[in-house]
Enzyme design. Sequence first.
Site, PDB file in Angstrom:
ATOM      1  N   HIS A  90       1.085  15.386   8.139  1.00  0.00           N
ATOM      2  CA  HIS A  90       0.652  14.178   7.426  1.00  0.00           C
ATOM      3  C   HIS A  90      -0.863  14.014   7.407  1.00  0.00           C
ATOM      4  CE1 HIS A  90       4.230  11.968   6.252  1.00  0.00           C
ATOM      5  NE2 HIS A  90       4.802  12.217   7.414  1.00  0.00           N
ATOM      6  N   GLN A 133     -10.862  -0.128   0.087  1.00  0.00           N
ATOM      7  CA  GLN A 133     -11.291  -0.949  -1.052  1.00  0.00           C
ATOM      8  C   GLN A 133     -10.104  -1.606  -1.759  1.00  0.00           C
ATOM      9  OE1 GLN A 133     -11.930   2.217  -0.543  1.00  0.00           O
ATOM     10  NE2 GLN A 133     -11.445   3.508  -2.287  1.00  0.00           N
ATOM     11  N   TYR A 143       0.843  -1.191   0.000  1.00  0.00           N
ATOM     12  CA  TYR A 143       0.000   0.000   0.000  1.00  0.00           C
ATOM     13  C   TYR A 143       0.880   1.242   0.000  1.00  0.00           C
ATOM     14  CZ  TYR A 143      -3.815   3.140   0.433  1.00  0.00           C
ATOM     15  OH  TYR A 143      -4.715   4.139   0.138  1.00  0.00           O
ATOM     16  N   GLU A 151      -2.458 -37.490  26.725  1.00  0.00           N
ATOM     17  CA  GLU A 151      -3.436 -36.577  26.115  1.00  0.00           C
ATOM     18  C   GLU A 151      -4.694 -37.326  25.666  1.00  0.00           C
ATOM     19  OE1 GLU A 151      -1.676 -34.145  23.021  1.00  0.00           O
ATOM     20  OE2 GLU A 151      -0.831 -32.756  24.493  1.00  0.00           O
ATOM     21  N   HIS A 171      -1.987 -41.247  17.928  1.00  0.00           N
ATOM     22  CA  HIS A 171      -0.692 -40.577  17.945  1.00  0.00           C
ATOM     23  C   HIS A 171       0.361 -41.508  18.538  1.00  0.00           C
ATOM     24  CE1 HIS A 171      -3.090 -36.948  17.455  1.00  0.00           C
ATOM     25  NE2 HIS A 171      -1.992 -36.210  17.363  1.00  0.00           N
ATOM     26  N   ASP A 222      12.478   9.355   7.314  1.00  0.00           N
ATOM     27  CA  ASP A 222      11.374   9.203   6.365  1.00  0.00           C
ATOM     28  C   ASP A 222      11.893   8.915   4.959  1.00  0.00           C
ATOM     29  OD1 ASP A 222       9.443   9.630   8.250  1.00  0.00           O
ATOM     30  OD2 ASP A 222       9.043  11.713   7.691  1.00  0.00           O
ATOM     31  N   GLN A 278       5.417  15.897  11.380  1.00  0.00           N
ATOM     32  CA  GLN A 278       4.469  14.778  11.435  1.00  0.00           C
ATOM     33  C   GLN A 278       3.029  15.266  11.480  1.00  0.00           C
ATOM     34  OE1 GLN A 278       5.918  11.469  10.832  1.00  0.00           O
ATOM     35  NE2 GLN A 278       7.146  13.246  10.243  1.00  0.00           N
ATOM     36  N   GLU A 316       5.305   6.218  17.455  1.00  0.00           N
ATOM     37  CA  GLU A 316       5.931   5.730  16.223  1.00  0.00           C
ATOM     38  C   GLU A 316       7.388   6.217  16.136  1.00  0.00           C
ATOM     39  OE1 GLU A 316       4.324   7.397  12.644  1.00  0.00           O
ATOM     40  OE2 GLU A 316       5.405   5.967  11.380  1.00  0.00           O
ATOM     41  N   HIS A 317       7.583   7.531  16.376  1.00  0.00           N
ATOM     42  CA  HIS A 317       8.926   8.117  16.312  1.00  0.00           C
ATOM     43  C   HIS A 317       9.246   8.832  17.611  1.00  0.00           C
ATOM     44  CE1 HIS A 317       7.284   8.556  12.090  1.00  0.00           C
ATOM     45  NE2 HIS A 317       8.346   7.796  11.875  1.00  0.00           N
ATOM     46  N   SER A 332       0.620   9.256  11.267  1.00  0.00           N
ATOM     47  CA  SER A 332       1.973   9.416  11.827  1.00  0.00           C
ATOM     48  C   SER A 332       1.977  10.101  13.189  1.00  0.00           C
ATOM     49  CB  SER A 332       2.814  10.237  10.859  1.00  0.00           C
ATOM     50  OG  SER A 332       2.757   9.657   9.585  1.00  0.00           O
TER      51      SER A 332
HETATM   52  N1  NAI Z   1       2.789   4.760  10.139  1.00  0.00           N
HETATM   53  C1  NAI Z   1       3.544   4.900   9.079  1.00  0.00           C
HETATM   54  O1  NAI Z   1       4.539   4.202   8.946  1.00  0.00           O
HETATM   55  C2  NAI Z   1       3.201   5.904   8.033  1.00  0.00           C
HETATM   56  C3  NAI Z   1       1.971   6.498   8.048  1.00  0.00           C
HETATM   57  N2  NAI Z   1       1.597   7.366   7.056  1.00  0.00           N
HETATM   58  C4  NAI Z   1       0.246   7.862   7.142  1.00  0.00           C
HETATM   59  O2  NAI Z   1      -0.423   7.511   5.937  1.00  0.00           O
HETATM   60  C5  NAI Z   1      -1.541   8.343   5.805  1.00  0.00           C
HETATM   61  C6  NAI Z   1      -1.730   8.791   4.390  1.00  0.00           C
HETATM   62  O3  NAI Z   1      -3.052   9.241   4.347  1.00  0.00           O
HETATM   63  P1  NAI Z   1      -3.734   9.817   3.059  1.00  0.00           P
HETATM   64  O4  NAI Z   1      -2.898  10.904   2.505  1.00  0.00           O
HETATM   65  O5  NAI Z   1      -5.131  10.123   3.444  1.00  0.00           O
HETATM   66  O6  NAI Z   1      -3.668   8.663   1.983  1.00  0.00           O
HETATM   67  P2  NAI Z   1      -4.190   7.148   2.014  1.00  0.00           P
HETATM   68  O7  NAI Z   1      -3.828   6.585   0.695  1.00  0.00           O
HETATM   69  O8  NAI Z   1      -3.744   6.434   3.216  1.00  0.00           O
HETATM   70  O9  NAI Z   1      -5.763   7.262   2.120  1.00  0.00           O
HETATM   71  C7  NAI Z   1      -6.534   7.771   1.073  1.00  0.00           C
HETATM   72  C8  NAI Z   1      -7.749   6.887   0.884  1.00  0.00           C
HETATM   73  O10 NAI Z   1      -8.538   6.900   2.066  1.00  0.00           O
HETATM   74  C9  NAI Z   1      -9.868   6.602   1.721  1.00  0.00           C
HETATM   75  N3  NAI Z   1     -10.785   7.482   2.439  1.00  0.00           N
HETATM   76  C10 NAI Z   1     -10.646   8.813   2.659  1.00  0.00           C
HETATM   77  N4  NAI Z   1     -11.724   9.276   3.316  1.00  0.00           N
HETATM   78  C11 NAI Z   1     -12.578   8.232   3.499  1.00  0.00           C
HETATM   79  C12 NAI Z   1     -13.847   8.074   4.103  1.00  0.00           C
HETATM   80  N5  NAI Z   1     -14.479   9.097   4.672  1.00  0.00           N
HETATM   81  N6  NAI Z   1     -14.409   6.849   4.121  1.00  0.00           N
HETATM   82  C13 NAI Z   1     -13.765   5.795   3.573  1.00  0.00           C
HETATM   83  N7  NAI Z   1     -12.559   5.889   2.973  1.00  0.00           N
HETATM   84  C14 NAI Z   1     -11.976   7.092   2.944  1.00  0.00           C
HETATM   85  C15 NAI Z   1     -10.008   6.831   0.249  1.00  0.00           C
HETATM   86  O11 NAI Z   1     -10.324   5.628  -0.364  1.00  0.00           O
HETATM   87  C16 NAI Z   1      -8.655   7.318  -0.232  1.00  0.00           C
HETATM   88  O12 NAI Z   1      -8.287   6.676  -1.412  1.00  0.00           O
HETATM   89  C17 NAI Z   1      -1.350   9.500   6.792  1.00  0.00           C
HETATM   90  O13 NAI Z   1      -2.198   9.270   7.892  1.00  0.00           O
HETATM   91  C18 NAI Z   1       0.095   9.362   7.201  1.00  0.00           C
HETATM   92  O14 NAI Z   1       0.346   9.863   8.478  1.00  0.00           O
HETATM   93  C19 NAI Z   1       2.424   7.652   6.012  1.00  0.00           C
HETATM   94  C20 NAI Z   1       3.664   7.084   5.933  1.00  0.00           C
HETATM   95  C21 NAI Z   1       4.150   6.171   6.945  1.00  0.00           C
HETATM   96  N1  HIS Z   2       6.696  10.154   8.605  1.00  0.00           N
HETATM   97  C1  HIS Z   2       5.979   9.124   7.887  1.00  0.00           C
HETATM   98  C2  HIS Z   2       6.683   8.646   6.643  1.00  0.00           C
HETATM   99  C3  HIS Z   2       6.870   9.668   5.573  1.00  0.00           C
HETATM  100  C4  HIS Z   2       6.925   9.502   4.246  1.00  0.00           C
HETATM  101  N2  HIS Z   2       7.129  10.695   3.668  1.00  0.00           N
HETATM  102  C5  HIS Z   2       7.228  11.585   4.609  1.00  0.00           C
HETATM  103  N3  HIS Z   2       7.064  10.972   5.776  1.00  0.00           N
HETATM  104  C6  HIS Z   2       5.766   7.975   8.867  1.00  0.00           C
HETATM  105  O1  HIS Z   2       4.822   7.941   9.569  1.00  0.00           O
HETATM  106  O2  HIS Z   2       6.559   7.097   8.966  1.00  0.00           O
HETATM  107 ZN    ZN Z   3       6.880  12.016   7.619  1.00  0.00          ZN
END
Ligand code: NAI
Ligand code: HIS
Ligand code: ZN
Length: 430
Positions: free
Chosen positions: A263, A192, A131, A416, A421, A362, A260, A328-329, A238
């Site tokens: 994001h 989806q 993803y 057992e 067995h 990142d 962060q 996370e960080h 994040s």
């Molecule tokens: N924990 C980690 O390692 C990392 C976390 N992240 C996180 O990834 C996320 C990226 O988020 P996005 O930019 O939103 O992209 P995303 O691709 O994660 O989500 C977008 C999708 O969310 C769905 N969506 C949005 N609103 C919706 C609703 N109301 N109901 C159902 N589905 C819905 C849609 O299908 C859309 O295609 C951020 O929260 C970021 O902090 C990013 C990089 C690393």
């Molecule tokens: N900080 C994001 C990763 C990232 C990608 N691009 C920028 N930041 C995370 O939650 O890990």
């Molecule tokens: Zn980041």
Amino acid sequence: MTHQLNSSDANFERDFRRLVNARRESESDVAIQVRDILREVKARGDEAIIEYSQRFDGHALSEDSDWVITAERCREAYDALEPDLREALELAASRIRAYHAAQLPENRDYTDDAGVRQGATWRAVDAAGLYVPGGRAAYPSSLLMNAIPARVAGVERLVVVTPTPKGQSNPIVLAAAHIAGVDEIWRVGGAQAVAALAYGTDRIKPVDVITGPGNAYVAEAKRQLYGVVGIDMVAGPSEILVIADKDNEPEWIAADLLSQAEHDPTSQSILITDDAPFAALVSDAIELQLATLDTQKTAKASWKEHGAIIVVGSLSEAPALANKLASEHVELAVADPEALMADIRHAGSIFLGRMTPEAIGDYVAGPNHVLPTGRRARFASGLSVLDFMKRTSFIELGEQGMAAIGPAAARLAHAEGLPAHAKSVEVRLK
Ligand SMILES: NC(=O)C1=CN([C@@H]2O[C@H](COP(=O)(O)OP(=O)(O)OC[C@H]3O[C@@H](n4cnc5c(N)ncnc54)[C@H](O)[C@@H]3O)[C@@H](O)[C@H]2O)C=CC1
Ligand SMILES: N[C@@H](Cc1c[nH]c[nH+]1)C(=O)O
Ligand SMILES: [Zn+2]
């Protein structure tokens, strides 16, 4: 309002517990919506994907080219990159590859004193779904962080899914796919897309493991589908916890916290410091930086709603708080980060010293940026090569080995209440 806590306040324990346990998105709403999406995709396949992509991303899936991106387009995107951007991506890719190559596990195969041969063989899964988020921002870095470890593990089929807001694919994501050697890219995102990877549809063949970060919907979809497919861990919105003394530039720490917050509105940035005037300077610097940030809307929502500044009497209090938050960080912007790190047991990734902003991790440091969120660093780790592999153990006995350990097996089988067995061992003991 950003939470302000002081460890000397009478209500500190209660307020900190509230902060730790606060749910940043309405968990039950997301879970219910995701369950419905998964059910619809399972029942109606591509038809449901078409509807959700239109509804959530404004992307119409009709022609083949609306669904998939060819390897040729990825190469063209790569060729068209500005040279400094191409070099930056290549540097990131090679550093990520080197770090993850060192994670490859060793097989075991040995014969013990009883004459029993035993061991385990590691093999890659056949197909991995990766993803790559793309709702608010595009994440070529996440493509590399997913695909490179999968390739290092030896996965044969790498399938990327990534949303296409308003029909626009991000060319840098495509260029990253070219660098990493991805096999398929589907222009589908959200819960989806995760459902399609798990169940399969007419167009999208199912995978064995789904990895990667995403927003609350993506993270919840992975969580609900665990068991139908393997997942890496739950990597949602994040988070950052910065532990900083007063000898830092307030502007640097403010930028780290906002890095962060930008994001996702449900991201969380927390500062722990032992100096109240420094805390106020950081808070002011955040307001100043927010005023001109392109991502102001998201960052402001996150900081105001979920951000926190905690003033402690001494930084020696910080590790215990950090362990409860299990962020996370965790950035350690102090003179002796090593000493604090020794006491931090629960964190996705730790950034040591004043010159190591989280953003370096990142993109280009090497360790994976796909990391557990929502306090899951208590029991989960960042994405690694092992998430794309599994182990098969094996055993081989000869007459000597059977004579040595067979009787105990038969005894346990009888205990057992499982006589068949016992017999399958005893017939070989005669
Ligand atoms: N924990 C980690 O390692 C990392 C976390 N992240 C996180 O990834 C996320 C990226 O988020 P996005 O930019 O939103 O992209 P995303 O691709 O994660 O989500 C977008 C999708 O969310 C769905 N969506 C949005 N609103 C919706 C609703 N109301 N109901 C159902 N589905 C819905 C849609 O299908 C859309 O295609 C951020 O929260 C970021 O902090 C990013 C990089 C690393
Ligand atoms: N900080 C994001 C990763 C990232 C990608 N691009 C920028 N930041 C995370 O939650 O890990
Ligand atoms: Zn980041």
